[in-house]
Every structure is written in structure tokens, then in C-alpha cells.
Design a protein around this motif. Structure first.
Motif, mmCIF file in Angstrom:
data_model
loop_
_atom_site.group_PDB
_atom_site.id
_atom_site.type_symbol
_atom_site.label_atom_id
_atom_site.label_comp_id
_atom_site.label_asym_id
_atom_site.label_seq_id
_atom_site.Cartn_x
_atom_site.Cartn_y
_atom_site.Cartn_z
ATOM 1 N N GLY A 1 0.802 -1.217 0.000
ATOM 2 C CA GLY A 1 0.000 0.000 0.000
ATOM 3 C C GLY A 1 0.826 1.253 0.000
ATOM 4 N N GLY A 2 1.999 1.206 -0.598
ATOM 5 C CA GLY A 2 2.849 2.383 -0.649
ATOM 6 C C GLY A 2 3.880 2.421 0.448
ATOM 7 N N ASN A 3 3.760 1.549 1.448
ATOM 8 C CA ASN A 3 4.777 1.507 2.498
ATOM 9 C C ASN A 3 6.051 0.874 1.959
ATOM 10 O OD1 ASN A 3 3.063 2.601 4.434
ATOM 11 N ND2 ASN A 3 2.204 0.590 4.923
ATOM 12 N N VAL A 4 7.176 1.458 2.282
ATOM 13 C CA VAL A 4 8.450 0.978 1.765
ATOM 14 C C VAL A 4 8.896 -0.245 2.543
ATOM 15 C CG1 VAL A 4 10.858 1.613 1.351
ATOM 16 C CG2 VAL A 4 9.069 3.332 1.122
ATOM 17 N N PRO A 5 9.348 -1.312 1.860
ATOM 18 C CA PRO A 5 9.864 -2.479 2.584
ATOM 19 C C PRO A 5 11.007 -2.103 3.507
ATOM 20 C CG PRO A 5 9.583 -2.962 0.257
ATOM 21 C CD PRO A 5 9.374 -1.487 0.417
ATOM 22 N N VAL A 6 11.238 -2.963 4.489
ATOM 23 C CA VAL A 6 12.241 -2.653 5.500
ATOM 24 C C VAL A 6 13.592 -2.345 4.879
ATOM 25 C CG1 VAL A 6 13.516 -3.564 7.470
ATOM 26 C CG2 VAL A 6 11.067 -3.967 7.272
ATOM 27 N N PHE A 7 13.979 -3.089 3.833
ATOM 28 C CA PHE A 7 15.309 -2.872 3.257
ATOM 29 C C PHE A 7 15.472 -1.436 2.802
ATOM 30 C CE2 PHE A 7 18.589 -2.739 0.076
ATOM 31 C CZ PHE A 7 19.593 -3.538 0.625
ATOM 32 N N LEU A 8 14.439 -0.870 2.168
ATOM 33 C CA LEU A 8 14.562 0.499 1.692
ATOM 34 C C LEU A 8 14.381 1.502 2.811
ATOM 35 C CD1 LEU A 8 12.755 0.469 -1.769
ATOM 36 C CD2 LEU A 8 15.136 0.017 -1.212
ATOM 37 N N SER A 9 13.492 1.228 3.763
ATOM 38 C CA SER A 9 13.286 2.178 4.847
ATOM 39 C C SER A 9 14.507 2.271 5.744
ATOM 40 C CB SER A 9 12.067 1.767 5.681
ATOM 41 O OG SER A 9 12.306 0.547 6.358
ATOM 42 N N SER A 10 15.261 1.179 5.844
ATOM 43 C CA SER A 10 16.459 1.198 6.679
ATOM 44 C C SER A 10 17.707 1.515 5.874
ATOM 45 C CB SER A 10 16.635 -0.151 7.393
ATOM 46 O OG SER A 10 16.796 -1.183 6.445
ATOM 47 N N HIS A 11 17.568 1.686 4.573
ATOM 48 C CA HIS A 11 18.664 2.089 3.707
ATOM 49 C C HIS A 11 18.178 3.304 2.936
ATOM 50 C CE1 HIS A 11 19.527 -2.066 4.661
ATOM 51 N NE2 HIS A 11 20.746 -1.933 4.212
ATOM 52 N N PRO A 12 18.343 4.515 3.502
ATOM 53 C CA PRO A 12 17.652 5.706 3.005
ATOM 54 C C PRO A 12 18.175 6.219 1.666
ATOM 55 C CG PRO A 12 19.186 6.292 4.739
ATOM 56 C CD PRO A 12 19.183 4.784 4.662
ATOM 57 N N SER A 13 17.482 7.282 1.166
ATOM 58 C CA SER A 13 17.859 8.013 -0.037
ATOM 59 C C SER A 13 17.863 7.124 -1.271
ATOM 60 C CB SER A 13 19.244 8.661 0.143
ATOM 61 O OG SER A 13 19.319 9.384 1.327
ATOM 62 N N THR A 14 16.798 6.334 -1.452
ATOM 63 C CA THR A 14 16.752 5.394 -2.561
ATOM 64 C C THR A 14 16.793 6.104 -3.912
ATOM 65 O OG1 THR A 14 15.421 3.944 -1.182
ATOM 66 C CG2 THR A 14 15.449 3.485 -3.535
ATOM 67 N N THR A 15 16.055 7.197 -4.067
ATOM 68 C CA THR A 15 16.031 7.911 -5.348
ATOM 69 C C THR A 15 17.415 8.395 -5.729
ATOM 70 O OG1 THR A 15 13.749 8.623 -4.941
ATOM 71 C CG2 THR A 15 15.019 9.843 -6.598
ATOM 72 N N GLU A 16 18.098 9.000 -4.774
ATOM 73 C CA GLU A 16 19.458 9.481 -5.043
ATOM 74 C C GLU A 16 20.386 8.327 -5.416
ATOM 75 O OE1 GLU A 16 23.239 11.177 -2.459
ATOM 76 O OE2 GLU A 16 21.195 11.500 -1.715
ATOM 77 N N ARG A 17 20.232 7.203 -4.740
ATOM 78 C CA ARG A 17 21.113 6.060 -5.008
ATOM 79 C C ARG A 17 20.823 5.456 -6.377
ATOM 80 N NH1 ARG A 17 20.010 2.515 0.061
ATOM 81 N NH2 ARG A 17 21.716 1.223 -0.704
ATOM 82 N N LEU A 18 19.570 5.440 -6.773
ATOM 83 C CA LEU A 18 19.234 4.943 -8.109
ATOM 84 C C LEU A 18 19.858 5.830 -9.184
ATOM 85 C CD1 LEU A 18 15.504 3.851 -7.697
ATOM 86 C CD2 LEU A 18 17.449 2.384 -8.249
ATOM 87 N N GLN A 19 19.867 7.129 -8.929
ATOM 88 C CA GLN A 19 20.481 8.037 -9.894
ATOM 89 C C GLN A 19 21.983 7.759 -10.022
ATOM 90 O OE1 GLN A 19 19.399 11.872 -8.321
ATOM 91 N NE2 GLN A 19 17.329 11.809 -9.197
ATOM 92 N N ARG A 20 22.633 7.486 -8.898
ATOM 93 C CA ARG A 20 24.062 7.179 -8.944
ATOM 94 C C ARG A 20 24.305 5.840 -9.653
ATOM 95 N NH1 ARG A 20 26.776 6.034 -4.841
ATOM 96 N NH2 ARG A 20 28.736 7.006 -5.441
#
Length: 339
Positions: free
Chosen positions: A314-333
């Protein structure tokens, strides 16, 4: 010399009654007289003068144990002492200048903040690499023990699948980080939790939920990311930064379990800084390249997690992403690394 005498009361230390006297400051000395008779003559550098306080008399102590009490509401004593070269203490002068006090306090808090932001990470890094391996291993074992007791369950992956993942990762780790000790553990989290994490002492925990949703290369990419945390000792450094004093105390007294069971430890383990995550991502790409793979598996895994969040949580981020922040920035890198 002061223009007129300053009224005061004299206590000689032998009688309870106070004697009304007049003070004069002249020739670098304090002169005490009553009815024209000089009772005391004391060099100013031999007397002790109390700090000025609102609505409170000032006290002057003489070397002969005589105490003088002066109501200096009009500031005549302060003026006479200042003319004679006896200035108020620096702290007292500062207290009368509120703007200077506010400025100094702001500067002090700024220095403390700078020390926390810059000095603490440097100290934590030094402590993590200076820590004897057996102590770091003890930290990791006790944290894992607490997690096993309160959070994890035994892995339900069959032995063949676990062996396949472990052996492939072992080959990649030997190529990317020869000589770095680690231990891969498989566990099941709550409600098919999708996560992997690194504990002090090189313990890497892979949860079944992640293996269920990721492809083989993506699992290797995640493990490469966690190995990056091991190489840089991010978990131990994060613990020292979060609860450094408690951690060190636990090590010194031989029992880290009480510290490991505290909330700050869990928060410290799950929330790395952006710099730590960037380092681990870069190392994961290095691991993949030792196996003739591009950065695609790690990139695809993060995209998969975002899609998984929208479809099943429902839009909640899985634990891996919530505990590993800045996903958008990391995808760009990672997009840059794919090219």
C-alpha cells in the motif's frame, strides 16, 4: 581618593554587634574609620571583595578577619574600586552584557554541534578499526542473539538454496575483498520481511523474504552491498556514534547484551548515513564486476523493491529500503554506474 566616605558596617569577628564605619579608598589601600579614628588600613591586593548582586550587600574581607558589609545600591563602592584599578572579575562583567553572553553561548553550542558532526564520526572510525576482533565479534554475536530471541525465526529456505547462495557469494567476496572475514546467516523475519543487514564482527544476515522476491544476481548484489558495510566496519562505527559510551562500557565489563537489547542499538544498526550507503553501493558494484556483471542487478533490485512497495504494501516501503535511506538518489548514482 573617594570624594566622601562610604557607609558600611564592620564585624570584627569577636563581637556580635556591627559597628557603623566609613570607608575610603586611597593610595591603593582601603581605609576604615569610625568617628575620625582609623580602624583598618589594608592594601587592596590583600582584600577580598564579593561579587555585586541585585538587592544584596557586598562583603569585603580583610586579612585580620574583619568583615565589612556595604549597601552599594548607588554603586559608590564599585566606582571607588574601579578608579583604584580593582576591576570586577571577567565573568561578572560578562554577565552584565547579555548580548555577549548570548553570542558566547551560541558559539559554544556551535562548537559542540561541529564536534558531534565531525569529531564523533572520526573518533568512531578510529575506535572501530582499533577494536580487537574478538570484542567486535562478541558485539555481533550478542546483537544477533537478541534479534534471534525477539525478532528472527529459523530460515525456511532449503539447504541446497542456502548453499548455492553462500558458495557464489564466497567466490565473489574472495575476489573483491580477499582476507576479509565474514559469516553469512540465513533467517526468516516477521511477515516475510524483505531485508538484509550487517552486524559487528562481519555477521551478514539474509532474510528469506528477500531471497523469495530477488533473482540470483540481485541477491549477490545485496550481499555485495552488505559486504561493503563489513569492509568499512559501518555497523561498529554506527554503534559507537549512536551509543559510544554505553558500547564501550559493555565491552569493558564483558557484557554487551544489555546494550544490544536497547532501542538505540537497533536504530543504529538499521540507519546508516548517506556516506555509508554510498560506500556500500560502490562496493557492491565492485563485487558484481569481479563476476563479470554490471551494476544492473543492484539497480534492478532497488526498482523491484519500489514496485513491491506499491503493489503489496500500500505504498509503504519495505524494510530494506526504509532502513537504507535516499533510494532515489542512489538509483540516480547507479544509473551512472550502469553506463
Amino acid at each position: 581618593m573617594s570624594a566622601t566616605g562610604i557607609p558600611a558596617f564592620r564585624f570584627d569577628g569577636r563581637h556580635a554587634e556591627a559597628q557603623a564605619v566609613q570607608l575610603r579608598v586611597e593610595g591603593g589601600a582601603l581605609v576604615v574609620e569610625a568617628q575620625g579614628v582609623v580602624l583598618d588600613h589594608e592594601p587592596l591586593d590583600h582584600v577580598t571583595v564579593s561579587e555585586p548582586l541585585d538587592r544584596a550587600p557586598r562583603l569585603i574581607g580583610l586579612s585580620n578577619n574583619v568583615t565589612l558589609e556595604i549597601d552599594d545600591a548607588d554603586g559608590s563602592l564599585a566606582s571607588a574600586l574601579q578608579r583604584a584599578g580593582l576591576r570586577l572579575p571577567f565573568v561578572v562583567r560578562l554577565q552584565r552584557r547579555w548580548l555577549a553572553v548570548v553570542t558566547i553561548l551560541a558559539a559554544l553550542f556551535g562548537l559542540l554541534g561541529l564536534g558531534y558532526l565531525k569529531g564523533l564520526p572520526v573518533a568512531a572510525r578510529w575506535a572501530a578499526f582499533a577494536l580487537p576482533p574478538r570484542l567486535e565479534h562478541r558485539m555481533g554475536e550478542q546483537v544477533l542473539g537478541v534479534l534471534d530471541k525477539h525478532h528472527f525465526r529459523a530460515s525456511r529456505l532449503d539447504l541446497g538454496r542456502r548453499t548455492q547462495i553462500a558458495e557464489r557469494f564466497s567466490r565473489a567476496a574472495a575476489a573483491a575483498a580477499p582476507g576479509v572475514a565474514y559469516r553469512l546467516e540465513f533467517r526468516a523475519g516477521t511477515a516475510d520481511e524483505i531485508n538484509a543487514l550487517t552486524l559487528p564482527g562481519g555477521i551478514i544476515v539474509m532474510l528469506d523474504g528477500l531471497v523469495d522476491v530477488a533473482e540470483g544476481d540481485e541477491v549477490l548484489a545485496v550481499l555485495g552491498h552488505e559486504l561493503g558495510h563489513v569492509v568499512a566496519k559501518h555497523s561498529t562505527r554506527q554503534l559507537f556514534q549512536s551509543i559510544g559510551v554505553g558500547t564501550l562500557a559493555g565491552l569493558l565489563w564483558g557484557d554487551f547484551s544489555g546494550v544490544a537489547a536497547s532501542v538505540p542499538v537497533v536504530i543504529g544498526l538499521l540507519n546508516y548515513s548517506r556516506d555509508f550507503e554510498r560506500e556500500a553501493d560502490d562496493f557492491a558494484v565492485t563485487v558484481l564486476r569481479t563476476q563479470n556483471l554490471s551494476a544492473d542487478p543492484l539497480y534492478d533490485f532497488f526498482v523491484l523493491m519500489q514496485d513491491h512497495a506499491r503493489k503489496r504494501h500500500g505504498g509503504n516501503v519495505p524494510v530494506f529500503l526504509s532502513s537504507h535511506p535516499s533510494t532515489t538518489e542512489r538509483l540516480q548514482r547507479l544509473e551512472q554506474a550502469r553506463r
